[in-house]
Design a protein around this motif. Structure first.
Motif, PDB file in Angstrom:
ATOM      1  N   ILE A  48       7.547   7.628 -10.068  1.00  0.00           N
ATOM      2  CA  ILE A  48       6.767   6.926 -11.093  1.00  0.00           C
ATOM      3  C   ILE A  48       5.419   6.465 -10.568  1.00  0.00           C
ATOM      4  N   ILE A  49       5.215   6.571  -9.263  1.00  0.00           N
ATOM      5  CA  ILE A  49       3.952   6.121  -8.657  1.00  0.00           C
ATOM      6  C   ILE A  49       2.922   7.243  -8.737  1.00  0.00           C
ATOM      7  N   SER A  50       1.689   6.880  -9.007  1.00  0.00           N
ATOM      8  CA  SER A  50       0.631   7.879  -9.119  1.00  0.00           C
ATOM      9  C   SER A  50       0.420   8.590  -7.787  1.00  0.00           C
ATOM     10  N   GLN A  51       0.010   9.853  -7.855  1.00  0.00           N
ATOM     11  CA  GLN A  51      -0.213  10.634  -6.639  1.00  0.00           C
ATOM     12  C   GLN A  51      -1.280  10.006  -5.758  1.00  0.00           C
ATOM     13  N   GLU A  52      -2.286   9.405  -6.359  1.00  0.00           N
ATOM     14  CA  GLU A  52      -3.351   8.786  -5.569  1.00  0.00           C
ATOM     15  C   GLU A  52      -2.826   7.678  -4.672  1.00  0.00           C
ATOM     16  N   ARG A  53      -1.914   6.849  -5.187  1.00  0.00           N
ATOM     17  CA  ARG A  53      -1.366   5.754  -4.388  1.00  0.00           C
ATOM     18  C   ARG A  53      -0.438   6.295  -3.298  1.00  0.00           C
ATOM     19  N   ILE A  54       0.345   7.324  -3.644  1.00  0.00           N
ATOM     20  CA  ILE A  54       1.224   7.932  -2.639  1.00  0.00           C
ATOM     21  C   ILE A  54       0.401   8.523  -1.511  1.00  0.00           C
ATOM     22  N   THR A  55      -0.645   9.250  -1.854  1.00  0.00           N
ATOM     23  CA  THR A  55      -1.493   9.878  -0.841  1.00  0.00           C
ATOM     24  C   THR A  55      -2.185   8.839   0.028  1.00  0.00           C
ATOM     25  N   GLU A  56      -2.612   7.739  -0.557  1.00  0.00           N
ATOM     26  CA  GLU A  56      -3.250   6.675   0.225  1.00  0.00           C
ATOM     27  C   GLU A  56      -2.299   6.134   1.289  1.00  0.00           C
ATOM     28  N   GLU A  57      -1.037   5.907   0.922  1.00  0.00           N
ATOM     29  CA  GLU A  57      -0.067   5.417   1.902  1.00  0.00           C
ATOM     30  C   GLU A  57       0.240   6.482   2.954  1.00  0.00           C
ATOM     31  N   PHE A  58       0.342   7.729   2.517  1.00  0.00           N
ATOM     32  CA  PHE A  58       0.578   8.820   3.456  1.00  0.00           C
ATOM     33  C   PHE A  58      -0.548   8.895   4.482  1.00  0.00           C
ATOM     34  N   PHE A  59      -1.775   8.753   4.021  1.00  0.00           N
ATOM     35  CA  PHE A  59      -2.930   8.764   4.921  1.00  0.00           C
ATOM     36  C   PHE A  59      -2.865   7.607   5.918  1.00  0.00           C
TER      37      PHE A  59
END
Length: 483
Positions: free
Chosen positions: A201-212
């Motif tokens: 349910i989390i936006s891809q942008e927020r997931i990618t930010e945490e991954f980074f």
């Protein structure tokens, strides 16, 4: 530690904020990372401030006092005010809740205690008063100081409640473990494994930010292991999770063996991270073998083969970049290093010719040193003798490259004869012939037939231009004209 104590305030900006709060008759508290990082002796330049009152109006007053501007997020009742090296974020006391299948939280007004308890981990749930009457006093409702001593990540509420309210906190657990070298409480780990699919349910942008942020941390391997063990990696980066258990032939190439390619890739990431902060080199280390599952073939008498996995992996990157919303201007770099990461090894296994060295150096270009950081990091054998042998072979290849580069002026290889020269001498417009002639000159330089200098290259061109022109004309259909 006692549940309440004071910290020593040393930042001048805090004293000024405290004075302004007194003038405006509001109560303010620094929360989260400011208190945690005080005890960890980490840099404190991002300061989250909870305002018991109108946070937007107070942020505007701060911006006016410091001759800055407030960046306001009205929907979430927050504002960001940059002041010199500091980023001050102001928020009112609030509650946040994600409803099922919603990507955005429902934000409502709450008490100071409700604001504190909604935070992700106890070590981030501490607050410190910035009010003049009790400046520096710590508020610690959930024993954050105790967990800080234990280096433990624990949720203030039941883990399932905390993670359900904002599922991105599951990734934040991996990120803080990597950044701080902390352990995650077992109940929290179990909850992540149970709730991993809610990350969708989390936006891809927020997931990618945490991954980074995990990749950029001091210990990115820790974060990646947590993502895998909890099942989150399968949810956010399935191509990486698919590396788990991919078979390879053992180091003696004599019997069939199993090696966990995912753990190998994480080890390569760890090796690269120990040497450089180059984010995209770290990422390449993690995904350099991502093409192996699709390239896996069993050869009788030899075992598992992954022929062409580097090309397969490179071709997978564009789709991965687009899906995960990565910046596309880094794609070429990642593709190149994935394609080339086996090339130095191939040179080790054969007699090293100047021609092969020139081609490797020319193809790698300005990224040659990054390529060798990667291939050295790719040595993950547990056998010291083999490790020294591999490292010695790579150093031999690398030194040979340096020697040839210096001799041939190939540091950043470009043909000394430009397309404009070719078009002028041939008296032609831009066409296929220009590229063919330019390629022939470059090949002659890489093969050592001529030096990497303008005059010898031009002379070679003039000597061969009639032959090349005829070859081009013979290979060109009648309906295609060179001019």
């Amino acid at each position: 530690m006692e549940k309440e104590q004071k910290i020593e305030i040393t930042e001048e900006i805090i004293f000024q904020l405290s004075q302004l709060a007194a003038e405006k008759n509001v109560k303010i508290y620094a929360v989260g990372g400011f208190v945690r990082d005080y005890f960890l002796n980490r840099k404190r330049e991002d300061i989250d401030i909870t305002v018991l009152g109108d946070s937007i109006e107070f942020a505007k007053a701060v911006a006016e006092r410091f001759n800055s501007r407030a960046i306001i997020y009205e929907r979430f009742k927050t504002a960001l005010v940059p002041v010199g090296k500091y980023k001050l974020e102001f928020v009112g006391t609030r509650k946040e809740e994600y409803v099922e299948n919603s990507r955005n939280p429902i934000v409502t007004e709450g008490t100071f205690f409700e604001d504190i308890q909604r935070r992700d981990f106890t070590v981030n749930s501490m607050a410190v008063s910035l009010n003049q009457e009790d400046l520096g006093t710590i508020v610690d409702y959930f024993d954050g100081l105790k967990d800080l001593d234990l280096k433990l990540l624990k949720t203030p509420l039941e883990p399932e409640t905390t993670y359900s309210d904002d599922p991105l906190r599951m990734m934040r657990a991996a990120r803080f473990a990597a950044q701080l070298n902390f352990k995650i409480e077992k109940e929290s780990l179990d909850a992540i494994s149970k709730m991993k699919d809610r990350i969708s349910i989390i936006s891809q942008e927020r997931i990618t930010e945490e991954f980074f942020k995990i990749l950029a941390s001091d210990n990115p391997a820790i974060g990646m292991i947590i993502l895998y063990e909890t099942g989150l990696l399968k949810e956010i980066f399935p191509e990486l999770a698919d590396l788990k258990g991919v078979e390879i032939v053992n180091e003696e190439n004599s019997v069939y063996a199993h090696k966990d390619v995912l753990l190998h890739s994480i080890k390569v990431l760890k090796n690269v991270a120990a040497q450089t902060d180059n984010f995209w080199l770290r990422f390449t280390a993690l995904v350099h073998d991502v093409g192996k599952p699709k390239s896996k073939r069993f050869i009788e008498g030899t075992g598992w083969s992954f022929h062409g996995h580097e090309e397969t992996g490179a071709r997978m990157m564009k789709r991965i970049f687009r899906r995960m919303h990565f910046p596309m201007d880094n794609l070429d770099y990642v593709e190149k290093l994935i394609r080339m990461h086996q090339r130095p090894m191939a040179l080790v296994d054969e007699e090293i010719t100047d021609s092969a060295i020139r081609r490797l150096a020319a193809n790698a270009g300005a990224d040659l040193e990054d390529l060798f950081i990667l291939v050295r990091a790719d040595i993950t054998t547990k056998k010291p003798n083999l490790e020294e042998q591999y490292k010695g072979n790579y150093e031999k290849v690398f030194q040979k490259i340096i020697d040839v580069q210096q001799k041939d002026q190939l540091r950043e290889f470009q043909s000394p004869v430009r397309g404009d020269d070719i078009m002028e001498i041939f008296a032609i417009q831009p066409c296929r012939a220009v590229g063919v002639v330019k390629h022939n000159i470059e090949e002659a330089i890489l093969d050592g037939i001529i030096p990497n200098e303008y005059e010898p290259a031009k002379e070679y061109f003039l000597e061969n231009k009639e032959k090349w022109l005829k070859e081009i004309e013979d290979a060109t259909p009648d309906w295609i004209k060179l001019t």
